[in-house]
Motif scaffolding. Structure first.
Motif, PDB file in Angstrom:
ATOM      1  N   GLN A 186     -12.658  17.342  11.869  1.00 27.41           N
ATOM      2  CA  GLN A 186     -11.472  17.583  11.583  1.00 27.41           C
ATOM      3  C   GLN A 186     -10.954  17.749  10.236  1.00 27.41           C
ATOM      4  O   GLN A 186     -10.292  18.326   9.743  1.00 27.41           O
ATOM      5  N   TYR A 187     -11.992  17.082   9.218  1.00 26.09           N
ATOM      6  CA  TYR A 187     -11.717  17.225   7.810  1.00 26.09           C
ATOM      7  C   TYR A 187     -12.146  18.491   7.309  1.00 26.09           C
ATOM      8  O   TYR A 187     -11.540  19.249   6.593  1.00 26.09           O
ATOM      9  N   ALA A 188     -13.164  19.056   7.907  1.00 23.82           N
ATOM     10  CA  ALA A 188     -13.535  20.406   7.512  1.00 23.82           C
ATOM     11  C   ALA A 188     -12.267  21.304   7.829  1.00 23.82           C
ATOM     12  O   ALA A 188     -12.232  22.241   7.201  1.00 23.82           O
ATOM     13  N   ASN A 189     -11.858  21.136   8.988  1.00 25.21           N
ATOM     14  CA  ASN A 189     -10.758  22.167   9.503  1.00 25.21           C
ATOM     15  C   ASN A 189      -9.519  22.051   8.393  1.00 25.21           C
ATOM     16  O   ASN A 189      -8.762  23.122   7.983  1.00 25.21           O
ATOM     17  N   SER A 190      -9.070  20.743   8.140  1.00 22.41           N
ATOM     18  CA  SER A 190      -8.222  20.551   7.288  1.00 22.41           C
ATOM     19  C   SER A 190      -8.378  20.868   5.957  1.00 22.41           C
ATOM     20  O   SER A 190      -7.558  21.591   5.096  1.00 22.41           O
ATOM     21  N   LEU A 191      -9.649  20.908   5.554  1.00 22.36           N
ATOM     22  CA  LEU A 191      -9.803  21.553   4.260  1.00 22.36           C
ATOM     23  C   LEU A 191      -9.978  22.989   4.120  1.00 22.36           C
ATOM     24  O   LEU A 191      -9.377  23.590   3.216  1.00 22.36           O
ATOM     25  N   ARG A 192     -10.448  23.630   5.280  1.00 21.93           N
ATOM     26  CA  ARG A 192     -10.253  25.218   5.401  1.00 21.93           C
ATOM     27  C   ARG A 192      -8.801  25.528   5.471  1.00 21.93           C
ATOM     28  O   ARG A 192      -8.504  26.558   4.652  1.00 21.93           O
ATOM     29  N   LEU A 193      -7.769  24.703   5.905  1.00 28.18           N
ATOM     30  CA  LEU A 193      -6.100  25.141   5.857  1.00 28.18           C
ATOM     31  C   LEU A 193      -5.684  24.978   4.606  1.00 28.18           C
ATOM     32  O   LEU A 193      -5.009  25.715   4.149  1.00 28.18           O
ATOM     33  N   ARG A 194      -6.250  23.884   3.746  1.00 26.31           N
ATOM     34  CA  ARG A 194      -5.611  23.832   2.412  1.00 26.31           C
ATOM     35  C   ARG A 194      -6.373  24.980   1.641  1.00 26.31           C
ATOM     36  O   ARG A 194      -5.311  25.265   0.695  1.00 26.31           O
ATOM     37  N   LEU A 195      -7.612  25.274   1.689  1.00 32.16           N
ATOM     38  CA  LEU A 195      -7.963  26.303   0.875  1.00 32.16           C
ATOM     39  C   LEU A 195      -7.325  27.677   1.306  1.00 32.16           C
ATOM     40  O   LEU A 195      -7.045  28.350   0.266  1.00 32.16           O
ATOM     41  N   ALA A 196      -7.146  27.583   2.461  1.00 36.49           N
ATOM     42  CA  ALA A 196      -6.273  29.021   2.649  1.00 36.49           C
ATOM     43  C   ALA A 196      -4.928  28.988   2.525  1.00 36.49           C
ATOM     44  O   ALA A 196      -4.587  30.102   1.870  1.00 36.49           O
ATOM     45  N   MET A 197      -4.183  27.955   2.287  1.00 38.23           N
ATOM     46  CA  MET A 197      -2.945  27.952   1.706  1.00 38.23           C
ATOM     47  C   MET A 197      -2.872  28.307   0.179  1.00 38.23           C
ATOM     48  O   MET A 197      -2.112  28.928  -0.567  1.00 38.23           O
ATOM     49  N   HIS A 198      -3.974  27.840  -0.549  1.00 35.92           N
ATOM     50  CA  HIS A 198      -4.081  28.185  -1.902  1.00 35.92           C
ATOM     51  C   HIS A 198      -3.976  29.626  -2.138  1.00 35.92           C
ATOM     52  O   HIS A 198      -3.501  30.200  -3.155  1.00 35.92           O
ATOM     53  N   ILE A 199      -4.535  30.511  -1.052  1.00 38.28           N
ATOM     54  CA  ILE A 199      -4.765  31.865  -1.663  1.00 38.28           C
ATOM     55  C   ILE A 199      -3.583  32.877  -0.974  1.00 38.28           C
ATOM     56  O   ILE A 199      -3.618  34.173  -0.718  1.00 38.28           O
ATOM     57  N   VAL A 200      -2.524  32.198  -0.338  1.00 38.80           N
ATOM     58  CA  VAL A 200      -1.562  32.918   0.463  1.00 38.80           C
ATOM     59  C   VAL A 200      -1.137  33.976  -0.184  1.00 38.80           C
ATOM     60  O   VAL A 200      -0.429  35.110   0.414  1.00 38.80           O
ATOM     61  N   LYS A 201      -0.667  33.762  -1.455  1.00 37.87           N
ATOM     62  CA  LYS A 201       0.149  34.982  -2.382  1.00 37.87           C
ATOM     63  C   LYS A 201      -0.861  36.010  -2.951  1.00 37.87           C
ATOM     64  O   LYS A 201      -0.534  37.064  -2.642  1.00 37.87           O
ATOM     65  N   VAL A 202      -2.215  35.797  -2.985  1.00 43.22           N
ATOM     66  CA  VAL A 202      -2.923  36.817  -3.418  1.00 43.22           C
ATOM     67  C   VAL A 202      -3.668  37.534  -2.306  1.00 43.22           C
ATOM     68  O   VAL A 202      -3.865  38.748  -2.327  1.00 43.22           O
TER      69      VAL A 202
END
Length: 543
Positions: free
Chosen positions: A227-243
């Motif tokens: 669950q943490y791995a999925n949450s971390l993926r979500l965090r990193l995905a949101m980092h790149i949302v503009k680019v």
């Protein structure tokens, strides 16, 4: 600055630590067996595996040197913790000409890089070279997650970093673009998640040892690691949302797909590294309590005071300075110059170390990610109409706030329905030149009729309050979104390089890299697409 020193716990950890203290070493140390440990040493009672894993866990925010958190002070506290608006130092280091006034000090800028490679990646690479990735895939999964956690923080400080070829036989290690590094993170999380799911469903052989005794986070619970791995993926995905909006949506929806194991939904799943063992301490608390080197920042105090936030007394102590009435009183970034002494401002608000039942002590676990942050990430996913968010924006936004309140033992009261309170202005009782009006007019209550910009500001502002005291991610979110609106630096000693309005965007590459890996640093600057200074934006930092 305090002297960085080393204490050892286990033989392997000691060997890795010795590498971590040697500032003149370069990437050759990652390509050699400098621990003196053979593959056979990873057999038997498995303590050696545990030494590497605990080392990697502690090094995300470095408190692995057994009592002296000077490394963490440079790794995060005197940069991201303060750039995020959470903290400010009362100590006029270098006469006030330092990173907190944008006069970036070479000797300070290399610590996040050093810790990332000599502590996190060296530990993980040692496990791989000794076959843990094939012998114990579930253990390797946790090691990969720790590496992505630690190194995502490094790339979000510098931009391009050496990554894909670290651990090869090359002595000069090339840098990868930040885009390529992020894509590799997602692949590594794929591998880790697949192995954890296999462990959970019984497809892998049981481990021949108790992983719980090596796990400083989840006590060996594979479901929580997934669950943490999925949450971390979500965090990193949101980092790149503009680019990279398409990739961001794809990765976020994968993270949120219930079939993939779910994300963190309660405070029992918060990613916090336990402080265990003689001589180990929470480094932020140590710096605040023992050295008096850090105090609450003006921005977080102004927002929470203006909102009458019930968490304020959980986060902060009131001031102890007898020259003005006791209150929650922050320090504005860049205001501590050569005309003041450290003692002038140490009586301003610190972490809650004494008020009521203190929230912080020397053994408080070190926070990396919380359920509240994940609810705000899900709220943003819903705001973007992505699949699998699991609720509407308002419900998830409110759940983020109430989950944070629960984490800190605060009572929300009428907080969620408050549509009038706004952040306060800032007053420095010792120097009116540091005063500033309220940075924002944003209120608390969710408003579906608000403009897209107001919705994003409201969401990120509450997310920022909830993520305290984890300044690294808070600084990243400020750079990504522009929110919350923070007080600018008072004294800007960058010589016109860094804009006080735009604020600092990154740290320069370490001087040691120029000395030992100079040709590759030159190539990295071309990948950065801007000069190697604090004003250049990272790949995902799109205006």
């Amino acid at each position: 600055m305090k002297r960085y020193y080393i204490k050892s716990m286990w033989a392997i950890a000691a060997a890795v630590l010795l590498g971590a203290s040697a500032c003149t070493k370069n990437f050759e140390v990652y390509n050699q067996d400098n621990t003196g440990i053979t593959p056979d040493d990873l057999k038997g009672d498995f303590n050696d595996i545990g030494a590497f894993l605990t080392r990697a866990q502690r090094s995300i925010i470095n408190f692995s040197d057994g009592g002296d958190p000077n490394s963490y002070q440079l790794q995060q506290n005197l940069n991201a913790d303060c750039y995020s608006g959470y903290f400010m130092s009362p100590n006029p280091f270098n006469g006030g000409q330092n990173n907190l006034s944008y006069s970036l000090i070479n000797g300070w800028n290399g610590e996040p890089f050093k810790v990332g490679y000599l502590n996190v990646m060296a530990s993980v690479n040692r496990l791989r070279r000794n076959g843990v990735d094939t012998a114990y895939p579930a253990v390797w999964a946790v090691a990969q997650i720790l590496q992505v956690t630690g190194m995502s923080r490094v790339t979000d400080i510098y931009g391009p970093i050496p990554y894909s070829q670290v651990g090869t036989s090359k002595s000069a290690i090339p840098y990868d673009s930040q885009e390529d590094v992020y894509k590799r993170f997602f692949l590594e999380l794929d591998s880790a998640s697949n192995n954890l799911r296999a462990q959970i469903n019984g497809s892998l052989k049981p481990l021949p040892f108790s992983f719980a005794r090596f796990d400083l986070v989840y006590d060996g619970d594979s479901t929580k690691w997934l669950q943490y791995a999925n949450s971390l993926r979500l965090r990193l995905a949101m980092h790149i949302v503009k680019v990279a909006p398409a990739l961001a949506q794809q990765q976020a929806e994968k993270a949120l797909d219930p079939a993939n194991g779910g994300v963190i939904t309660s405070n029992t799943g918060n990613m916090k590294v336990k402080v265990l063992g003689a001589g180990f301490s929470n480094p932020l608390v140590f710096i605040a309590q023992n050295w008096l080197d850090i105090r609450i920042g003006a921005s977080i105090q102004a927002y929470m005071s203006g909102y009458n936030d019930p968490r304020i007394g959980k986060y902060f102590d009131k001031s102890t300075d007898t020259t003005f009435p006791s209150r929650y009183q922050g320090i504005r970034i860049g205001s501590i110059n050569g005309n003041v002494s450290k003692g002038d401002y140490t009586g301003y608000s610190s972490l809650n170390l004494t008020n009521g039942t203190p929230s912080f002590s020397i053994t408080t676990p070190v926070q990396i990610m919380t359920a509240a942050e994940v609810y705000f990430l899900r709220a943003e996913a819903a705001l973007r109409n992505w699949a699998n968010a699991g609720g509407d924006v308002e419900t998830l936004y409110n759940k983020g706030i109430t989950t944070s309140m629960e984490q800190w033992g605060a009572i929300p009261g009428a907080y969620l329905t408050d549509n009038t309170s706004t952040p306060a202005g800032f007053t420095d009782p010792k120097n009116a030149a540091n005063n500033a009006p309220s940075p924002s007019a944003i209120t608390i209550k969710w408003d579906d009729a608000a403009t897209p910009a107001a919705k994003m500001e409201r969401l990120i502002t509450q997310k920022w309050i909830a993520m305290f005291p984890e300044g690294q991610e808070a600084w990243t979110e400020f750079r990504r979104t522009g929110y919350p609106k923070l007080f600018p630096v008072v004294n800007n000693f960058s010589g016109g390089v860094i804009s006080s309005a735009v604020q600092i965007r990154r740290l320069p590459f370490p001087q040691n890299e120029y000395n030992t890996n100079g040709a590759e640093v030159s190539k990295a600057i071309s990948l950065l697409k801007g000069p190697d200074n604090g004003a250049t934006r990272l790949w995902w930092d799109v205006q």
